[in-house]
Structures are given as structure tokens and as C-alpha cells.
Design a protein around this motif. Structure first.
Motif, PDB file in Angstrom:
ATOM      1  N   GLN A 182     -58.506  81.695   4.494  1.00  0.00           N
ATOM      2  CA  GLN A 182     -57.636  82.183   3.416  1.00  0.00           C
ATOM      3  C   GLN A 182     -56.942  83.494   3.771  1.00  0.00           C
ATOM      4  O   GLN A 182     -55.892  83.811   3.225  1.00  0.00           O
ATOM      5  CB  GLN A 182     -58.421  82.328   2.121  1.00  0.00           C
ATOM      6  N   ARG A 183     -57.492  84.257   4.699  1.00  0.00           N
ATOM      7  CA  ARG A 183     -56.874  85.520   5.123  1.00  0.00           C
ATOM      8  C   ARG A 183     -55.720  85.325   6.087  1.00  0.00           C
ATOM      9  O   ARG A 183     -55.020  86.275   6.423  1.00  0.00           O
ATOM     10  CB  ARG A 183     -57.917  86.414   5.788  1.00  0.00           C
ATOM     11  N   TYR A 184     -55.522  84.083   6.554  1.00  0.00           N
ATOM     12  CA  TYR A 184     -54.557  83.845   7.622  1.00  0.00           C
ATOM     13  C   TYR A 184     -53.492  82.809   7.255  1.00  0.00           C
ATOM     14  O   TYR A 184     -52.943  82.150   8.141  1.00  0.00           O
ATOM     15  CB  TYR A 184     -55.298  83.404   8.887  1.00  0.00           C
ATOM     16  N   VAL A 185     -53.172  82.663   5.986  1.00  0.00           N
ATOM     17  CA  VAL A 185     -52.138  81.711   5.567  1.00  0.00           C
ATOM     18  C   VAL A 185     -50.834  82.045   6.290  1.00  0.00           C
ATOM     19  O   VAL A 185     -50.406  83.200   6.330  1.00  0.00           O
ATOM     20  CB  VAL A 185     -51.942  81.736   4.035  1.00  0.00           C
ATOM     21  N   GLY A 186     -50.238  81.031   6.896  1.00  0.00           N
ATOM     22  CA  GLY A 186     -48.998  81.209   7.641  1.00  0.00           C
ATOM     23  C   GLY A 186     -49.187  81.678   9.068  1.00  0.00           C
ATOM     24  O   GLY A 186     -48.221  81.818   9.805  1.00  0.00           O
ATOM     25  N   SER A 187     -50.432  81.910   9.455  1.00  0.00           N
ATOM     26  CA  SER A 187     -50.712  82.433  10.799  1.00  0.00           C
ATOM     27  C   SER A 187     -51.398  81.387  11.672  1.00  0.00           C
ATOM     28  O   SER A 187     -51.980  80.427  11.193  1.00  0.00           O
ATOM     29  CB  SER A 187     -51.632  83.652  10.709  1.00  0.00           C
ATOM     30  N   LEU A 188     -51.362  81.649  12.967  1.00  0.00           N
ATOM     31  CA  LEU A 188     -52.030  80.826  13.954  1.00  0.00           C
ATOM     32  C   LEU A 188     -53.495  81.234  14.027  1.00  0.00           C
ATOM     33  O   LEU A 188     -53.802  82.431  14.117  1.00  0.00           O
ATOM     34  CB  LEU A 188     -51.355  81.046  15.310  1.00  0.00           C
ATOM     35  N   VAL A 189     -54.414  80.254  13.969  1.00  0.00           N
ATOM     36  CA  VAL A 189     -55.850  80.515  14.053  1.00  0.00           C
ATOM     37  C   VAL A 189     -56.499  79.493  14.984  1.00  0.00           C
ATOM     38  O   VAL A 189     -55.882  78.496  15.359  1.00  0.00           O
ATOM     39  CB  VAL A 189     -56.538  80.440  12.664  1.00  0.00           C
ATOM     40  N   THR A 190     -57.773  79.737  15.303  1.00  0.00           N
ATOM     41  CA  THR A 190     -58.572  78.790  16.073  1.00  0.00           C
ATOM     42  C   THR A 190     -59.781  78.408  15.238  1.00  0.00           C
ATOM     43  O   THR A 190     -60.535  79.278  14.795  1.00  0.00           O
ATOM     44  CB  THR A 190     -59.028  79.412  17.407  1.00  0.00           C
ATOM     45  N   LEU A 191     -59.963  77.110  15.015  1.00  0.00           N
ATOM     46  CA  LEU A 191     -61.058  76.583  14.210  1.00  0.00           C
ATOM     47  C   LEU A 191     -61.847  75.582  15.052  1.00  0.00           C
ATOM     48  O   LEU A 191     -61.250  74.746  15.743  1.00  0.00           O
ATOM     49  CB  LEU A 191     -60.493  75.869  12.975  1.00  0.00           C
ATOM     50  N   VAL A 192     -63.171  75.673  15.014  1.00  0.00           N
ATOM     51  CA  VAL A 192     -64.025  74.707  15.708  1.00  0.00           C
ATOM     52  C   VAL A 192     -64.852  73.980  14.661  1.00  0.00           C
ATOM     53  O   VAL A 192     -65.379  74.602  13.736  1.00  0.00           O
ATOM     54  CB  VAL A 192     -64.939  75.396  16.742  1.00  0.00           C
ATOM     55  N   GLY A 193     -64.954  72.662  14.810  1.00  0.00           N
ATOM     56  CA  GLY A 193     -65.754  71.880  13.883  1.00  0.00           C
ATOM     57  C   GLY A 193     -65.948  70.457  14.365  1.00  0.00           C
ATOM     58  O   GLY A 193     -65.526  70.089  15.458  1.00  0.00           O
ATOM     59  N   ARG A 194     -66.590  69.661  13.498  1.00  0.00           N
ATOM     60  CA  ARG A 194     -66.903  68.266  13.815  1.00  0.00           C
ATOM     61  C   ARG A 194     -65.976  67.342  13.029  1.00  0.00           C
ATOM     62  O   ARG A 194     -65.844  67.483  11.811  1.00  0.00           O
ATOM     63  CB  ARG A 194     -68.353  67.977  13.458  1.00  0.00           C
ATOM     64  N   VAL A 195     -65.351  66.378  13.702  1.00  0.00           N
ATOM     65  CA  VAL A 195     -64.481  65.411  13.035  1.00  0.00           C
ATOM     66  C   VAL A 195     -65.339  64.578  12.088  1.00  0.00           C
ATOM     67  O   VAL A 195     -66.310  63.943  12.501  1.00  0.00           O
ATOM     68  CB  VAL A 195     -63.751  64.500  14.044  1.00  0.00           C
TER      69      VAL A 195
END
Length: 142
Positions: free
Chosen positions: A20-33
């Protein structure tokens, strides 16, 4: 997002809560499909357990990085070619661990700019601990 040297930008590492702090920004997320509602949309359970819907543009599906076979002993990733969104089904399977670089939308979904599949033994709990440390000490992590 590619650079001139062929590298890509990662953006800050996030979990679902911190997106929520990065709306409109590029981020990296790791998770399980956890689901594949369509050929170019995946749902990912982030390291904190929150679910994120991610659109993977069809042009990215042919350039998803996947780990080498587990019997090779190599730690590096290699590029696997998927000819179409349906060909990527074998790559973005349910239960796969993925690192997604992308833009956060207002509705807390993402549009991927880069996807890497990790080995199945990747420890999301340890990764979540890393995310927590990075958030507490954001002055030393970029």
C-alpha cells in the motif's frame, strides 16, 4: 523494466501489507502461485500470507526465468522459453515460488515487468523475516 545493460530494476522488496505504500511504483514481491484464473493472470500468496493478483503480460511469458533441474546442483537460474500463455502453464504452476517485479495498482494488484521462478524449497517464512527486518531498518536497505 529493462535497462541499457540488459539488467532490470527490482524496486523495494514488499509483502502484501507493505504494498500500500508503493501504489504506482515498481516493487519486488515473492510468493507462491495459488491460482491461475486466466493465461496471463496469477494469484500469488505473498510471504506474509496476503493474496495478490498479478497480470503477467503475454510478451513476458516467453522470458520467465526458472531454476535449473534440482539434480544439477546449480544455484543460478536459466531462461525457459514459453511460446504462448498456455505454454507458460508449466512454468507458473500452482505451488510455484515466484519473484515478481512490477507496478502496484491502486486496487493492490500488480502488473509484472519481470518474473523469476524459484526452486520449490525456497523458504517463504525466512523471506518474510527478511522483509520485516528490511522494513524496520529501511535506512540501510534500498
Amino acid at each position: 523494466m529493462a535497462t541499457a545493460a540488459g539488467l532490470f530494476l527490482l524496486g523495494p522488496r514488499v509483502n502484501k501489507l507493505s504494498m500500500q505504500r508503493y501504489v504506482g511504483s515498481l516493487v519486488t514481491l515473492v510468493g507462491r502461485v495459488s491460482a491461475r484464473p486466466s493465461g496471463t493472470v496469477v494469484q500469488v500468496d505473498a510471504s506474509d500470507g496476503g493474496q495478490v493478483t498479478i497480470t503477467v503480460p503475454s510478451e513476458l511469458l516467453s522470458d520467465i526465468k526458472v531454476p535449473p533441474p534440482s539434480d544439477s546442483g546449480a544455484a543460478a537460474t536459466t531462461t525457459t522459453t514459453a511460446a504462448s500463455a498456455s505454454g507458460a502453464s508449466a512454468i507458473l504452476q500452482l505451488g510455484s515460488i515466484v519473484e515478481v517485479v512490477g507496478k502496484v495498482n491502486q486496487d493492490m494488484t500488480m502488473v509484472a515487468t519481470h518474473v523469476t521462478c524459484f526452486a520449490d524449497d525456497f523458504d517463504l517464512g525466512t523471506y518474510e523475516s527478511l522483509i520485516q527486518i528490511m522494513q524496520r531498518h529501511s535506512d540501510i536497505f534500498v
